[in-house]
Write a protein that holds these residues in place. Sequence first.
Motif, PDB file in Angstrom:
ATOM      1  N   HIS A  19       0.848  -1.195   0.000  1.00 59.16           N
ATOM      2  CA  HIS A  19       0.000   0.000   0.000  1.00 59.16           C
ATOM      3  C   HIS A  19       0.882   1.243   0.000  1.00 59.16           C
ATOM      4  CE1 HIS A  19       1.373  -0.151   4.075  1.00 59.16           C
ATOM      5  NE2 HIS A  19       0.855   1.044   4.300  1.00 59.16           N
ATOM      6  N   ASN A  20       0.277   2.390  -0.062  1.00 61.83           N
ATOM      7  CA  ASN A  20       0.976   3.669  -0.009  1.00 61.83           C
ATOM      8  C   ASN A  20       1.024   4.112   1.457  1.00 61.83           C
ATOM      9  OD1 ASN A  20       2.197   5.955  -0.918  1.00 61.83           O
ATOM     10  ND2 ASN A  20       0.328   6.950  -1.602  1.00 61.83           N
ATOM     11  N   THR A  22       1.836   6.220   5.045  1.00 60.93           N
ATOM     12  CA  THR A  22       1.798   7.601   5.515  1.00 60.93           C
ATOM     13  C   THR A  22       2.884   7.739   6.578  1.00 60.93           C
ATOM     14  OG1 THR A  22       0.261   7.134   7.304  1.00 60.93           O
ATOM     15  CG2 THR A  22      -0.708   7.712   5.162  1.00 60.93           C
ATOM     16  N   ARG A  43       8.538   4.020  -6.140  1.00 63.24           N
ATOM     17  CA  ARG A  43       7.234   4.634  -5.849  1.00 63.24           C
ATOM     18  C   ARG A  43       6.569   5.004  -7.166  1.00 63.24           C
ATOM     19  NH1 ARG A  43       8.203   9.518  -2.801  1.00 63.24           N
ATOM     20  NH2 ARG A  43       7.901  10.648  -4.736  1.00 63.24           N
ATOM     21  N   CYS A  45       3.329   6.363  -7.118  1.00 61.71           N
ATOM     22  CA  CYS A  45       2.202   7.224  -6.759  1.00 61.71           C
ATOM     23  C   CYS A  45       2.761   8.473  -6.084  1.00 61.71           C
ATOM     24  CB  CYS A  45       1.242   6.489  -5.840  1.00 61.71           C
ATOM     25  SG  CYS A  45       2.050   5.796  -4.402  1.00 61.71           S
ATOM     26  N   ASP A  46       1.902   9.395  -5.765  1.00 62.69           N
ATOM     27  CA  ASP A  46       2.339  10.617  -5.091  1.00 62.69           C
ATOM     28  C   ASP A  46       2.897  10.295  -3.711  1.00 62.69           C
ATOM     29  OD1 ASP A  46       1.589  12.266  -7.188  1.00 62.69           O
ATOM     30  OD2 ASP A  46      -0.465  12.490  -6.420  1.00 62.69           O
ATOM     31  N   ALA A  47       3.864  11.084  -3.266  1.00 63.65           N
ATOM     32  CA  ALA A  47       4.479  10.892  -1.957  1.00 63.65           C
ATOM     33  C   ALA A  47       3.477  11.197  -0.841  1.00 63.65           C
ATOM     34  CB  ALA A  47       5.693  11.786  -1.813  1.00 63.65           C
ATOM     35  N   THR A  48       3.414  10.296   0.122  1.00 61.87           N
ATOM     36  CA  THR A  48       2.542  10.496   1.283  1.00 61.87           C
ATOM     37  C   THR A  48       3.330  10.332   2.574  1.00 61.87           C
ATOM     38  OG1 THR A  48       1.947   8.158   1.251  1.00 61.87           O
ATOM     39  CG2 THR A  48       0.481   9.666   0.072  1.00 61.87           C
ATOM     40  N   TYR A  49       4.669  10.270   2.465  1.00 58.07           N
ATOM     41  CA  TYR A  49       5.506  10.040   3.627  1.00 58.07           C
ATOM     42  C   TYR A  49       6.870  10.696   3.423  1.00 58.07           C
ATOM     43  CZ  TYR A  49       7.538   6.554   0.541  1.00 58.07           C
ATOM     44  OH  TYR A  49       8.117   5.937  -0.537  1.00 58.07           O
ATOM     45  N   LYS A  61      15.542   4.678  -2.758  1.00 59.13           N
ATOM     46  CA  LYS A  61      14.215   5.015  -3.261  1.00 59.13           C
ATOM     47  C   LYS A  61      14.322   5.599  -4.656  1.00 59.13           C
ATOM     48  CE  LYS A  61      12.136   8.818  -2.565  1.00 59.13           C
ATOM     49  NZ  LYS A  61      12.036   9.136  -3.957  1.00 59.13           N
TER      50      LYS A  61
END
Length: 68
Positions: A19-20, A22, A43, A45-49, A61
């Motif tokens: 999952h993405n 946080t 990654r 998707c957009d960064a969430t962390y 990364k």
Amino acid sequence: MNRPAPVEIYENMRFLITHNPTNATLNKFTEELKKYGVTTLVRVCDATYDKAPVEKEGIYKKMKEKRD
């Protein structure tokens, strides 16, 4: 946190689909990455962390470029 899904597609290439995360779930996420021996995180998707804790654990990364 959803359970990671390990997949082996080619010899010497294994993928761990997750999952993405946080910032709130990042510690558990990093533990799971280490448990499965992840060395590179891609990654898509957009960064969430915050990436710093992941890099601190020695996990490289890479961000996939978005195409419109």
